[in-house]
Motif scaffolding. Structure first.
Motif: not given
Length: 300
Positions: A170-175, A216-223
């Motif tokens: 799953f992906r974590v978006v915005g962390l 900067p205002n949009k962190p990369a996704h965490i898989v």
């Protein structure tokens, strides 16, 4: 013929004209141009085949003309108006021309026949080659259709296999991260899994990393990959309530093909959700509450 008929003035003038005409020197092949019809009479006077002298010829012609009637003399003079050699030459020229034309036409017919036969052979050859090319194109089109079907099948299989490798992801978006050297697994466990009290201590993280550089205002996704598919399903079911007050959220880790399919019907699915029809996207398709495929367009 009436012998001893006196020579009248009319026949006298005709005699003078005839005598002058027949005794006039000729520029053609003979020295004296006599009518061939009168040459027999001239040579029959007892001198053999030789011509008479002008005085003898005149006397003979006078006797001949004296024995002719007016109509016969007129007919003879009319027939002698044009030299016989000119008529013969014209007739010979006409005959020769006709023969040449006939010969030319025969040659032309033969040439045309041969050309038509050659053209027929060439047309037959072209038609045969065209038929062979058409058959080749039909075979190529059939093979291309087979290849397209095989390629589509292979793409679907590759997508299915890729989906299988991601079934526990799953992906974590915005962390956002705290430092470039951050420990993604520790960050996920402290910020994400702590929101799921029932499974916090039992979830085992196999792999965790950021994908892409982010902004900067949009962190990369965490898989995140967990060890159990059941734990992943529990997290996906509880995510709305567990993370409703958080600035980040969790989504399924989809393949490119599955993500394109989900985005294709996302607005329609949202409208249906608002109207009470609950749809979920998994295994590459939008599905109803019982897991059946939901078709937004005509059923294929």
């Amino acid at each position: 013929m009436v012998k001893g008929r006196p020579l009248g003035s009319k026949n006298k003038s005709k005699l003078d004209h005839t005598t002058q005409t027949r005794l006039r020197p000729s520029t053609r092949s003979h020295g004296t141009d006599l009518d061939p019809r009168d040459s027999g009479r001239a040579t029959h006077s007892g001198e053999g085949d030789s011509l008479e002298s002008p005085s003898g010829a005149s006397s003979t012609l006078t006797q001949l003309v004296a024995g002719l009637s007016d109509s016969e003399l007129d007919s003879r003079m009319a027939s002698n108006a044009e030299p016989a050699s000119w008529r013969d030459a014209f007739d010979a020229f006409k005959t020769s021309l006709c023969k040449e034309l006939e010969k030319g036409l025969e040659t032309l017919e033969k040439d045309l026949g041969a050309a038509i036969e050659q053209l027929d052979v060439r047309v037959s050859s072209v038609e045969t080659k065209q038929e062979e090319h058409s058959n080749g194109l039909r075979r190529a089109a059939a093979e291309i259709n087979i290849f397209r079907s095989e390629v589509a099948f292979c793409r679907e299989e590759v997508n299915r296999l890729e989906r299988q490798t991601r079934r526990c992801n799953f992906r974590v978006v915005g962390l956002a991260g705290k430092s470039p050297e951050e420990d993604c697994a520790s960050l996920v466990r402290s910020q994400i899994l702590s929101k799921f009290p029932s499974i916090t201590n039992v979830v085992e993280i196999e792999k965790c990393y950021r994908e892409g550089r982010g902004q900067p205002n949009k962190p990369a996704h965490i898989v995140v990959r967990v060890a159990s598919h059941e734990h992943k399903v529990d997290i996906m079911k509880q995510r709305r309530n567990a993370l409703k007050d958080c600035p980040f959220f969790i989504v399924d880790d989809l393949t490119k093909r599955d993500l394109a399919e989900k985005r294709r019907w996302a607005s329609q699915a949202k409208s249906l959700w608002d109207s009470g029809v609950k749809l979920r996207f998994y295994s590459g398709r939008w599905r109803g509450s019982l897991g059946e495929i939901y078709y937004f367009g005509p059923n294929p």
